[in-house]
Write a protein that holds these residues in place. Structure first.
Motif, PDB file in Angstrom:
ATOM      1  N   VAL A   1      -6.885   7.940  -1.114  1.00 15.61           N
ATOM      2  CA  VAL A   1      -7.868   7.571  -0.100  1.00 15.61           C
ATOM      3  C   VAL A   1      -8.680   6.412  -0.675  1.00 15.61           C
ATOM      4  O   VAL A   1      -9.404   6.577  -1.649  1.00 15.61           O
ATOM      5  CB  VAL A   1      -8.813   8.750   0.251  1.00 15.61           C
ATOM      6  CG1 VAL A   1      -9.854   8.289   1.265  1.00 15.61           C
ATOM      7  CG2 VAL A   1      -8.031   9.932   0.783  1.00 15.61           C
ATOM      8  N   GLY A   2      -8.538   5.227  -0.072  1.00 14.41           N
ATOM      9  CA  GLY A   2      -9.258   4.068  -0.577  1.00 14.41           C
ATOM     10  C   GLY A   2      -8.372   3.159  -1.410  1.00 14.41           C
ATOM     11  O   GLY A   2      -7.143   3.266  -1.402  1.00 14.41           O
TER      12      GLY A   2
ATOM     13  N   GLN B   1       0.833  -1.197   0.000  1.00 15.63           N
ATOM     14  CA  GLN B   1       0.000   0.000   0.000  1.00 15.63           C
ATOM     15  C   GLN B   1       0.878   1.262   0.000  1.00 15.63           C
ATOM     16  O   GLN B   1       1.945   1.291   0.594  1.00 15.63           O
ATOM     17  CB  GLN B   1      -0.909   0.017   1.233  1.00 15.63           C
ATOM     18  CG  GLN B   1      -1.966  -1.086   1.257  1.00 15.63           C
ATOM     19  CD  GLN B   1      -3.109  -0.785   0.326  1.00 15.63           C
ATOM     20  OE1 GLN B   1      -3.232   0.313  -0.201  1.00 15.63           O
ATOM     21  NE2 GLN B   1      -3.951  -1.783   0.102  1.00 15.63           N
ATOM     22  N   HIS B   2       0.412   2.304  -0.682  1.00 16.93           N
ATOM     23  CA  HIS B   2       1.157   3.560  -0.766  1.00 16.93           C
ATOM     24  C   HIS B   2       0.223   4.706  -0.419  1.00 16.93           C
ATOM     25  O   HIS B   2      -0.989   4.651  -0.648  1.00 16.93           O
ATOM     26  CB  HIS B   2       1.718   3.762  -2.181  1.00 16.93           C
ATOM     27  CG  HIS B   2       2.620   2.657  -2.636  1.00 16.93           C
ATOM     28  ND1 HIS B   2       3.953   2.615  -2.328  1.00 16.93           N
ATOM     29  CD2 HIS B   2       2.354   1.539  -3.370  1.00 16.93           C
ATOM     30  CE1 HIS B   2       4.486   1.520  -2.870  1.00 16.93           C
ATOM     31  NE2 HIS B   2       3.537   0.856  -3.505  1.00 16.93           N
ATOM     32  N   ASN B   3       0.791   5.793   0.140  1.00 14.31           N
ATOM     33  CA  ASN B   3       0.000   6.973   0.470  1.00 14.31           C
ATOM     34  C   ASN B   3      -0.197   7.884  -0.732  1.00 14.31           C
ATOM     35  O   ASN B   3      -1.099   8.717  -0.738  1.00 14.31           O
ATOM     36  CB  ASN B   3       0.678   7.768   1.600  1.00 14.31           C
ATOM     37  CG  ASN B   3       0.689   6.998   2.905  1.00 14.31           C
ATOM     38  OD1 ASN B   3      -0.245   6.254   3.192  1.00 14.31           O
ATOM     39  ND2 ASN B   3       1.761   7.153   3.677  1.00 14.31           N
ATOM     40  N   GLU B   4       0.671   7.750  -1.698  1.00 13.69           N
ATOM     41  CA  GLU B   4       0.553   8.532  -2.927  1.00 13.69           C
ATOM     42  C   GLU B   4       0.505   7.580  -4.122  1.00 13.69           C
ATOM     43  O   GLU B   4       1.148   6.535  -4.122  1.00 13.69           O
ATOM     44  CB  GLU B   4       1.736   9.493  -3.080  1.00 13.69           C
ATOM     45  CG  GLU B   4       1.760  10.609  -2.050  1.00 13.69           C
ATOM     46  CD  GLU B   4       2.881  11.594  -2.324  1.00 13.69           C
ATOM     47  OE1 GLU B   4       3.711  11.300  -3.216  1.00 13.69           O
ATOM     48  OE2 GLU B   4       2.932  12.633  -1.658  1.00 13.69           O
TER      49      GLU B   4
ATOM     50  N   ASN C   1      -7.743  10.199  -9.075  1.00 13.14           N
ATOM     51  CA  ASN C   1      -7.386  10.991 -10.253  1.00 13.14           C
ATOM     52  C   ASN C   1      -7.238  10.135 -11.519  1.00 13.14           C
ATOM     53  O   ASN C   1      -7.797  10.456 -12.561  1.00 13.14           O
ATOM     54  CB  ASN C   1      -6.074  11.746  -9.992  1.00 13.14           C
ATOM     55  CG  ASN C   1      -5.688  12.638 -11.152  1.00 13.14           C
ATOM     56  OD1 ASN C   1      -6.500  13.436 -11.626  1.00 13.14           O
ATOM     57  ND2 ASN C   1      -4.465  12.511 -11.625  1.00 13.14           N
ATOM     58  N   CYS C   2      -6.504   9.027 -11.399  1.00 10.64           N
ATOM     59  CA  CYS C   2      -6.242   8.216 -12.602  1.00 10.64           C
ATOM     60  C   CYS C   2      -6.830   6.821 -12.547  1.00 10.64           C
ATOM     61  O   CYS C   2      -6.850   6.119 -13.552  1.00 10.64           O
ATOM     62  CB  CYS C   2      -4.743   8.126 -12.867  1.00 10.64           C
ATOM     63  SG  CYS C   2      -3.828   7.137 -11.653  1.00 10.64           S
ATOM     64  N   GLY C   3      -7.301   6.391 -11.367  1.00  7.42           N
ATOM     65  CA  GLY C   3      -7.966   5.105 -11.257  1.00  7.42           C
ATOM     66  C   GLY C   3      -7.062   3.919 -10.991  1.00  7.42           C
ATOM     67  O   GLY C   3      -7.531   2.788 -10.879  1.00  7.42           O
ATOM     68  N   GLN C   4      -5.761   4.143 -10.843  1.00  2.00           N
ATOM     69  CA  GLN C   4      -4.858   3.014 -10.593  1.00  2.00           C
ATOM     70  C   GLN C   4      -5.074   2.454  -9.195  1.00  2.00           C
ATOM     71  O   GLN C   4      -5.381   3.187  -8.251  1.00  2.00           O
ATOM     72  CB  GLN C   4      -3.401   3.446 -10.748  1.00  2.00           C
ATOM     73  CG  GLN C   4      -2.397   2.329 -10.408  1.00  2.00           C
ATOM     74  CD  GLN C   4      -0.999   2.639 -10.861  1.00  2.00           C
ATOM     75  OE1 GLN C   4      -0.716   2.627 -12.043  1.00  2.00           O
ATOM     76  NE2 GLN C   4      -0.109   2.931  -9.905  1.00  2.00           N
ATOM     77  N   LYS C   5      -4.915   1.129  -9.037  1.00  3.31           N
ATOM     78  CA  LYS C   5      -5.030   0.500  -7.730  1.00  3.31           C
ATOM     79  C   LYS C   5      -3.911   0.981  -6.800  1.00  3.31           C
ATOM     80  O   LYS C   5      -2.790   1.215  -7.228  1.00  3.31           O
ATOM     81  CB  LYS C   5      -4.954  -1.028  -7.864  1.00  3.31           C
ATOM     82  CG  LYS C   5      -6.241  -1.675  -8.339  1.00  3.31           C
ATOM     83  CD  LYS C   5      -6.101  -3.189  -8.266  1.00  3.31           C
ATOM     84  CE  LYS C   5      -7.412  -3.860  -8.609  1.00  3.31           C
ATOM     85  NZ  LYS C   5      -7.310  -5.350  -8.487  1.00  3.31           N
TER      86      LYS C   5
END
Length: 244
Positions: free
Chosen positions: A14-15, A2-5, A20-24
């Motif tokens: 968030v989530g 998991q990454h914060n950015e 913005n771009c839809g990447q997981k």
């Protein structure tokens, strides 16, 4: 991991997906096991799922599916126009391996050079020629079904689902044809007649709430008459160009 950015665009996450771009947000290091089990199989499964769902919707509820798509419910659908191109390619492949193609070549490709040029043109540009069915259906429905209050491109969506159903049915009809086998020939001929009924199904589903029976009936008759005249006009044009 998991990454914060977002690793793709840098947006704060968030989530499970980047807003913005839809990447997981949960990304994995690419290993052979992950590539084979996730990237390959997962991608193929979702591609097939979208294609099969779109084909099923086109065959069973083309009008309702088109209205859903127009309303914005598009996530589960594969791009119908890309799918039509794929189906058309399969139709051409199947048609070149059937008895009907051989019989057509023998009947038409005679010593007349003009006929050879016409057939060569049709064989080269068969995809765009067949694809003209989409705008023809859209033009006719846009003129006749004004109460739907849809713009022309929305009518193109309806004609797209309708044409996709017709092309898939034609593909099945060609694919099951077996040389000198009367049963498959009968089923194939039956499917070609079924193919012609999809505009009735699609436009009934689209317009049943807007028109009474007789209002729908005369529009449908005029719809087919216009389509026949348009197809005859197109064929006549190319015949005149190549044979005169």
């Amino acid at each position: 991991m998991q990454h914060n950015e977002c690793l793709n665009c840098g947006t704060t996450i968030v989530g499970k997906y980047c807003s913005n771009c839809g990447q997981k947000t949960d990304t994995h290091r690419i290993t052979f096991k992950h590539f084979l089990a996730h990237e390959m199989l997962h991608g193929v499964w979702h591609l097939e799922k979208g294609i099969l769902f779109t084909v099923k919707e086109a065959l069973t509820r083309p009008g309702y599916a088109a209205l859903d798509y127009i309303a914005g419910k598009r996530f589960r659908y594969y791009n119908m126009f890309y799918l039509m191109l794929l189906v058309l390619a399969l139709i051409l492949f199947a048609a070149h391996h059937t008895e009907s193609k051989e019989a057509f070549d023998e009947a038409v490709l005679d010593d007349d050079d003009n006929y050879q040029k016409l057939v060569q043109f049709i064989d080269t540009y068969i995809k765009p020629i067949l694809f003209t069915l989409v705008p023809l259906l859209a033009i006719n429905s846009y003129v006749l079904y004004r109460r739907l209050k849809l713009n022309f491109l929305e009518h193109v969506i309806i004609s797209g689902f309708t044409s996709l159903a017709m092309f898939v049915t034609a593909l099945v009809a060609i694919a099951i044809t077996v040389k000198y086998h009367p049963v498959t020939d009968f089923i194939s001929d039956l499917l070609f007649w079924v193919m012609l009924l999809f505009p009735i199904l699609a436009y009934y589903q689209v317009s049943a709430s807007k028109y009474k029976f007789w209002g729908f009936a005369w529009r449908l008759v005029l719809f087919y008459l216009l389509l026949i005249l348009e197809i005859i006009s197109i064929i006549s044009f190319f015949t005149i160009v190549f044979l005169l």
